[in-house]
Design an enzyme around this catalytic site. Structure first.
Site, mmCIF file in Angstrom:
data_model
loop_
_atom_site.group_PDB
_atom_site.id
_atom_site.type_symbol
_atom_site.label_atom_id
_atom_site.label_comp_id
_atom_site.label_asym_id
_atom_site.label_seq_id
_atom_site.Cartn_x
_atom_site.Cartn_y
_atom_site.Cartn_z
ATOM 1 N N SER A 152 19.515 6.596 31.584
ATOM 2 C CA SER A 152 20.017 6.196 32.895
ATOM 3 C C SER A 152 18.910 5.516 33.678
ATOM 4 O O SER A 152 17.720 5.789 33.467
ATOM 5 C CB SER A 152 20.529 7.415 33.682
ATOM 6 O OG SER A 152 19.459 8.293 33.993
ATOM 7 N N GLY A 154 17.481 2.733 33.595
ATOM 8 C CA GLY A 154 16.453 1.981 32.900
ATOM 9 C C GLY A 154 15.371 2.798 32.237
ATOM 10 O O GLY A 154 14.386 2.249 31.734
ATOM 11 N N GLU A 259 27.471 -6.194 33.425
ATOM 12 C CA GLU A 259 26.212 -6.921 33.590
ATOM 13 C C GLU A 259 26.115 -8.092 32.621
ATOM 14 O O GLU A 259 26.471 -7.969 31.439
ATOM 15 C CB GLU A 259 25.030 -5.983 33.379
ATOM 16 C CG GLU A 259 24.933 -4.865 34.405
ATOM 17 C CD GLU A 259 23.715 -3.997 34.178
ATOM 18 O OE1 GLU A 259 22.586 -4.477 34.424
ATOM 19 O OE2 GLU A 259 23.878 -2.847 33.745
ATOM 20 N N GLU A 271 25.564 -5.227 29.484
ATOM 21 C CA GLU A 271 25.989 -3.822 29.486
ATOM 22 C C GLU A 271 27.198 -3.648 30.386
ATOM 23 O O GLU A 271 27.586 -4.566 31.131
ATOM 24 C CB GLU A 271 24.851 -2.909 29.963
ATOM 25 C CG GLU A 271 23.665 -2.873 29.033
ATOM 26 C CD GLU A 271 22.579 -1.933 29.507
ATOM 27 O OE1 GLU A 271 21.545 -1.860 28.831
ATOM 28 O OE2 GLU A 271 22.740 -1.274 30.550
ATOM 29 N N ASP A 278 24.726 0.804 40.459
ATOM 30 C CA ASP A 278 23.668 0.930 41.457
ATOM 31 C C ASP A 278 23.399 -0.386 42.187
ATOM 32 O O ASP A 278 23.183 -0.393 43.404
ATOM 33 C CB ASP A 278 22.379 1.491 40.841
ATOM 34 C CG ASP A 278 21.940 0.763 39.578
ATOM 35 O OD1 ASP A 278 22.524 -0.279 39.235
ATOM 36 O OD2 ASP A 278 20.990 1.260 38.924
ATOM 37 N N THR A 279 23.452 -1.514 41.477
ATOM 38 C CA THR A 279 23.236 -2.798 42.148
ATOM 39 C C THR A 279 24.337 -3.091 43.165
ATOM 40 O O THR A 279 24.142 -3.887 44.082
ATOM 41 C CB THR A 279 23.158 -3.951 41.132
ATOM 42 O OG1 THR A 279 24.403 -4.055 40.436
ATOM 43 C CG2 THR A 279 22.046 -3.718 40.126
ATOM 44 N N ARG A 355 14.782 6.918 43.127
ATOM 45 C CA ARG A 355 15.427 6.279 44.277
ATOM 46 C C ARG A 355 15.839 7.345 45.278
ATOM 47 O O ARG A 355 16.621 8.243 44.969
ATOM 48 C CB ARG A 355 16.657 5.485 43.838
ATOM 49 C CG ARG A 355 16.333 4.240 43.036
ATOM 50 C CD ARG A 355 17.526 3.283 43.003
ATOM 51 N NE ARG A 355 18.693 3.877 42.390
ATOM 52 C CZ ARG A 355 19.064 3.679 41.124
ATOM 53 N NH1 ARG A 355 18.342 2.912 40.337
ATOM 54 N NH2 ARG A 355 20.149 4.240 40.652
#
Length: 385
Positions: A152, A154, A259, A271, A278-279, A355
């Site tokens: 998760s 990255g 993505e 992906e 999140d983006t 984050r």
């Protein structure tokens, strides 16, 4: 207590928190589940459960106890075979148990996209040993990207530019993978102009697209995103065509984060997440209906006005830089002075690169929005106890 629907949320991070808020606004009763107490979505939910999503017995017990109308996964690391069994027994898994199973592992969704649906992807191989990693890199060529098939944010991802870096990348991927499979994907490094997330909503009336979201990553994790991303009409059409094919194949209703890498008019599938992305946090300020609102409406079968439009806006993450069991925040007034909005996720502990919040800004153009959001994020200070 009356409600429109009972939702069991599997995973309670910041995306689950915002989804819970959207679902509560529509009258839903939400039970938030995660592996630790006090997770962000739990702070907003009606009830909570603490257990590992990879514990199949605990997962089945929680679903039996709460008898939800919808089971909504927010994380990849779930005992998905249990979801498939429960779906066969009549439990409504969002968007579908098949979607959860395929996207839990990068290899499964990549094979569907490339081999079954014929989408354009980079060259890739899978590896379960250093020997196979070396063979995979020989097939893809260098530079290449190595990442766990399940992780998760990255974690475990490396870009390898020389053969001497392959063993370290393999070790890093193994150390940061989720689940119980020591398997990585070795894929060709794509010399792209930019990468986007195309939020794609599958509804009972058809597939709807949000304007594309551009984003920048570091360490394999997103640091800022902006919407709408500038794309040619040909590139947008290609991305929408591929996104529609893959979400229709996965089935069910909800929002998908798809993505892509983009080079000129060429679009390459990367992906997919069968849930808010999140983006897509930028949609909290760029769109009238955020990605979380759209996910909730699609799940509940409520109308979504189309087309979905976005004003120029950006998000920038607020990161922790150390481990801490206690923390407070300072600088919010300074961060918001130029019109930015700040969302603090409410995570109970900090660790490096975690984050902890996001700054959001809208402006007359993308460049100004990105600048305001980045400056605001930099003004929020974490005070560690």
């Amino acid at each position: 207590m009356s409600h429109t629907a009972k939702i069991l949320l599997l995973g309670s991070g910041e995306l689950g928190r915002e989804f819970t808020i959207s679902a509560k606004r529509l009258g839903c009763h939400v039970t938030a589940c995660d592996s630790y107490a006090g997770a962000p979505a739990m702070q907003m939910a009606d009830a909570c459960e603490v257990f590992s999503m990879l514990d199949g017995d605990a997962l089945r017990t929680a679903i039996a106890r709460h008898a939800p109308d919808f089971v909504v996964p927010e994380v990849e690391a779930i005992r998905t075979e249990v979801l498939a069994e429960l779906e066969a027994e009549g439990v409504n898994i969002v968007p579908s148990a098949r979607a959860a199973q395929l996207t839990m592992n990068r290899d499964a969704i990549r094979d569907v996209a490339a081999q079954e649906l014929g989408l354009t992807t980079s060259r890739y191989r899978y590896a379960e040993s250093l020997t196979e990693v070396l063979a995979g890199a020989d097939f893809t060529g260098l530079p290449c990207v190595i990442k766990p098939v399940m992780s998760s944010s990255g974690k475990g991802q490396s870009t390898v530019r020389s053969a001497g870096e392959l063993e370290a990348a393999w070790d890093y991927a193994r150390a940061n993978m989720r689940g119980d499979r020591a398997r990585v994907i070795v894929e060709q490094f794509v010399d792209f102009d930019y990468e986007i997330t195309l939020l794609t909503v599958r509804t009972r009336e058809g597939v709807i697209f949000c304007p594309p979201i551009g984003h920048r990553q570091e360490r394999g994790d997103y640091r800022e995103s902006w919407q709408p991303a500038a794309m040619s009409e040909a590139a947008i059409a290609a991305a929408q065509d591929m996104a529609a094919k893959v979400v229709d194949d996965l089935g069910g209703y909800g929002l998908f984060g798809v993505e892509f890498f983009v080079k000129g008019d060429e679009v390459i599938f990367s992906e997919l997440s069968p849930r808010p992305h999140d983006t897509g946090m930028v949609t909290l300020i760029s769109q009238n209906l955020s990605e979380f609102d759209l996910h909730a409406r699609a799940i509940l079968g409520l109308p979504i006005p189309a087309p979905i439009r976005a004003r120029p806006a950006a998000s920038a993450v607020i990161l922790a830089d150390r481990d801490s069991e206690t923390l407070t925040y300072d600088g919010l007034a300074e961060a918001m002075a130029d019109g930015a909005d700040i969302r603090i996720f409410g995570k109970p502990t900090a660790r490096p690169y975690r984050r902890m919040g996001v700054a959001l800004a809208a402006a007359g153009n993308i460049d100004d929005a990105r600048r305001i959001a980045a400056e605001a994020a930099g003004k929020v200070r974490l005070i560690y106890g």
